[in-house]
Design an enzyme around this catalytic site. Structure first.
Site, PDB file in Angstrom:
ATOM      1  N   GLU A  36      -0.387  -9.516  -0.109  1.00 36.34           N
ATOM      2  CA  GLU A  36      -1.807  -9.824   0.104  1.00 36.34           C
ATOM      3  C   GLU A  36      -2.565  -9.988  -1.219  1.00 36.34           C
ATOM      4  O   GLU A  36      -3.469 -10.812  -1.331  1.00 36.34           O
ATOM      5  CB  GLU A  36      -2.457  -8.740   0.975  1.00 36.34           C
ATOM      6  CG  GLU A  36      -1.932  -8.790   2.409  1.00 36.34           C
ATOM      7  CD  GLU A  36      -2.355  -7.597   3.236  1.00 36.34           C
ATOM      8  OE1 GLU A  36      -1.951  -6.463   2.895  1.00 36.34           O
ATOM      9  OE2 GLU A  36      -3.092  -7.791   4.218  1.00 36.34           O
ATOM     10  N   ALA A  66       0.862  -1.176   0.000  1.00 38.75           N
ATOM     11  CA  ALA A  66       0.000   0.000   0.000  1.00 38.75           C
ATOM     12  C   ALA A  66       0.902   1.231   0.000  1.00 38.75           C
ATOM     13  O   ALA A  66       2.044   1.177   0.457  1.00 38.75           O
ATOM     14  CB  ALA A  66      -0.885  -0.017   1.241  1.00 38.75           C
ATOM     15  N   GLY A  83       0.681  -5.115   1.206  1.00 41.26           N
ATOM     16  CA  GLY A  83      -0.485  -5.267   0.338  1.00 41.26           C
ATOM     17  C   GLY A  83      -0.161  -6.016  -0.955  1.00 41.26           C
ATOM     18  O   GLY A  83      -1.039  -6.637  -1.548  1.00 41.26           O
ATOM     19  N   GLU A 113       4.338  -4.862   7.712  1.00 46.20           N
ATOM     20  CA  GLU A 113       3.510  -3.834   8.346  1.00 46.20           C
ATOM     21  C   GLU A 113       3.946  -3.485   9.761  1.00 46.20           C
ATOM     22  O   GLU A 113       3.955  -2.321  10.144  1.00 46.20           O
ATOM     23  CB  GLU A 113       2.029  -4.268   8.346  1.00 46.20           C
ATOM     24  CG  GLU A 113       1.342  -4.139   6.984  1.00 46.20           C
ATOM     25  CD  GLU A 113       1.519  -5.367   6.110  1.00 46.20           C
ATOM     26  OE1 GLU A 113       2.341  -6.236   6.416  1.00 46.20           O
ATOM     27  OE2 GLU A 113       0.806  -5.442   5.085  1.00 46.20           O
TER      28      GLU A 113
END
Ligand code: CAA
Length: 259
Positions: free
Chosen positions: A114, A66, A111, A134
């Site tokens: 993910e 992200a 992300g 993260e």
């Protein structure tokens, strides 16, 4: 505003979606997420598409996660919306009726990892790296990492990755089952396409039913999951596809499935 963040090319009914934000190592902001989501929907409903590959542009990164610079200014509500957008996309990938393959060509972080684990299958280049970093940023995975990773690599491996935040290379990713195959960088896309072309010889409804049943194994008890499998298995026996597949075997010929 109209900048295209996702390039699309269709080769032999294999649709390749390439994230194009190389200057930020293909980090995802809401605009990229939305574009990827709508491009994916288009491929799923396109009758000329049999399977989908997701990859990143450049040789360095699949998706570096992200967009950290953007998240820095987020409050709780904005973070919620951003998380929700990523979760919507990863669910759409996972629930796709057509196989979605992640061709991981470099960093798949946060992300990015993910997105990769929401795909049905992962091919990785030799220079791929994976992490859920993260916790190093004082946050946690928000696009499904805590839920999907344990199901793919087991609880122990997932916990180590998520609370450790360290990067692993493609060999280690293969060892723990995070990727299906390692391919050389130059051959990654070609090999992914070849695999898709092989898949596309199989019955499309059989594939989508299989994907649905496998996904159901996440959410249901064994008994409920078995019931769903049994329904899909038996219902196919009134279909042209099943008739074709079974008769082709008996006739000693290759099946010809309708798209
Ligand atoms: N968000 C925004 N920008 C990013 C980014 C990200 N996730 N990752 C890389 N970039 C940008 C860098 O800021 C840099 O931009 P500038 O040139 O403007 O400074 C550019 O991409 C190139 O990156 P680096 O100079 O850092 O390249 P490097 O080779 O030195 O390092 C790297 C590569 C190890 C991947 C490093 O960029 C990195 O650690 N990136 C962040 C990875 C990360 O923590 N991702 C998780 C994000 S959190 C998340 O994803 C939450 C969630 O679950 C939804």
């Amino acid at each position: 505003k109209n900048k295209m963040f996702v390039k699309n090319k269709i080769i032999d009914q294999v649709s390749i979606l390439t994230i194009q934000r190389e200057e930020a190592l293909n980090a995802l902001n809401p605009d990229v997420l939305k574009e990827l989501d709508s491009m994916l929907e288009k491929q799923i409903s396109d009758r000329n598409v049999g399977s989908i590959i997701i990859t990143g542009s450049g040789e360095k990164a699949f998706i570096a996660g992200a967009d950290i610079k953007l998240m820095m200014g987020y409050d709780v509500d904005q973070a919620y919306e951003f998380g929700k957008l990523g979760q919507k996309l990863t669910l759409a990938i996972e629930n796709s009726s057509k196989p979605v393959i992640a061709a991981v060509n470099g960093f798949a972080l946060g992300g990015g990892c993910e997105i990769a684990i929401s795909c049905h299958i992962r091919y990785a280049s030799e220079n791929a790296f994976f992490a859920q970093p993260e916790v190093k940023l004082g946050i946690i995975p928000g696009w499904g990492g805590t839920q999907r990773l344990p199901k793919i690599v087991g609880k122990g491996n997932a916990t180590e990755l998520i609370i450790g935040g360290h990067m692993i290379n493609s060999k280690e990713a293969l060892r723990i089952g995070l990727v299906n195959r390692i391919v050389s960088s130059e051959k990654l896309i070609d090999e992914s396409i070849n695999f898709c072309k092989e898949l596309q010889k199989n019955g499309p409804t059989s594939i989508s039913n299989s994907l649905k049943c496998i996904n159901n194994s996440y959410d249901n008890s064994l008994v409920d999951g078995l019931e769903i499998e049994l329904e899909a298995f038996s219902n196919s026996f009134c279909s042209e596809e099943t008739n074709e597949g079974l008769s082709a075997f008996v006739d000693k010929r290759k099946p010809k499935f309708k798209k």
